[in-house]
Design a protein around this motif. Structure first.
Motif, PDB file in Angstrom:
ATOM      1  N   SER A   4      -9.362   4.613  -3.937  1.00 48.93           N
ATOM      2  CA  SER A   4      -8.498   5.052  -2.848  1.00 48.93           C
ATOM      3  C   SER A   4      -7.583   3.931  -2.378  1.00 48.93           C
ATOM      4  CB  SER A   4      -9.332   5.558  -1.668  1.00 48.93           C
ATOM      5  OG  SER A   4     -10.027   6.740  -2.016  1.00 48.93           O
ATOM      6  N   HIS A   7      -4.744   3.497  -4.817  1.00 47.06           N
ATOM      7  CA  HIS A   7      -3.755   4.554  -4.625  1.00 47.06           C
ATOM      8  C   HIS A   7      -2.944   4.338  -3.345  1.00 47.06           C
ATOM      9  CE1 HIS A   7      -6.263   7.449  -7.329  1.00 47.06           C
ATOM     10  NE2 HIS A   7      -5.530   6.602  -8.025  1.00 47.06           N
ATOM     11  N   THR A  16      -9.373   3.556 -14.407  1.00 48.06           N
ATOM     12  CA  THR A  16      -8.131   3.567 -13.628  1.00 48.06           C
ATOM     13  C   THR A  16      -7.149   2.536 -14.177  1.00 48.06           C
ATOM     14  OG1 THR A  16      -9.337   4.233 -11.648  1.00 48.06           O
ATOM     15  CG2 THR A  16      -7.136   3.292 -11.322  1.00 48.06           C
TER      16      THR A  16
END
Length: 233
Positions: free
Chosen positions: A147, A150, A178
């Motif tokens: 998170s 992002h 990721t």
């Protein structure tokens, strides 16, 4: 045919022989390219005398008080290497962190560092204001890394004390799908063995502390001056 060992010549001067040297084992790290400059060793200090007399590739200017623009101004005046500037994230948060981040960027900081309590809202506020990379500090596994990536975090600074190597390994494993090459900075510890373990766990760059170095160096010089003066009497 064996390749010859590479010897790196060292150039210095008579007045600058006592610079603060980063642990040589840090050279084994892969490094991180920050605006084209490769960074492996990062000195963790706000002591401007140390910063002006250190061979580290960058400065981690983080301290346990609310960010003060005058401190950053003083550091930027003496540093010859990139500054990773702390902008809070706990008590100093939201718009204030973003404002300090903008000041840091305009005064030469090449990255801003947020501490562990920084919320997603604060990270997003900083990301909207600053153009330099955002580094978020990871202190334990109670962190949603994905998170934060992002939200705008560009690198992680792992500070887990004696558990740093294990924490780095966890960060690297968590991010493998990721971004397997996501930049990780980490505290190296006090020994070459601890630094090597942190690098092996996946850290790209290593921070080392410089607490008390100015006092220690001054003490050693005073002892030398006393002995020298006594001999000349």
């Amino acid at each position: 045919m064996d390749r010859p060992l590479k010897t790196v010549p060292n150039l210095t001067s008579q007045l600058r022989q006592d610079i603060v040297e980063s642990p040589k084992v840090i050279r084994n790290a892969s490094g991180i390219r920050l605006f084209g400059q490769r960074i492996k060793s990062i000195v963790y200090t706000t002591d401007v005398a140390v910063i002006a007399n250190c061979d580290a590739d960058a400065v981690l200017a983080v301290y346990p008080w609310t960010p003060n623009t005058r401190i950053l101004d003083a550091i930027s005046r003496v540093s010859n290497v990139p500054i990773l500037a702390g902008i809070g994230g706990g008590l100093t948060k939201g718009l204030r962190s973003a404002t300090v981040g903008r000041f840091a960027e305009e005064n030469g900081a090449q990255a801003v560092v947020m501490n562990a309590p920084a919320t997603m809202t604060t990270i997003a506020s900083v990301e909207r204001i600053v153009d330099v990379p955002i580094i978020y500090t990871v202190v334990n596994r109670n962190t949603d890394l994905i998170s934060r990536v992002h939200a705008g975090v560009d690198a992680f600074n792992v500070a887990g004390g004696k558990d740093t190597a294990d924490l780095v390994r966890w960060v690297r494993e968590t991010l493998k799908d990721t971004d397997p090459n996501f930049p990780i900075i980490a505290s190296g510890g006090r020994t070459d063995e601890q630094i090597s373990a942190t690098i092996a766990a996946g850290a790209n760059a290593i921070t080392f502390t410089a607490y008390g170095i100015s006092e220690q160096t001054f003490h050693e010089k005073m002892e030398h001056y006393r002995d020298e003066h006594q001999e000349n009497e």
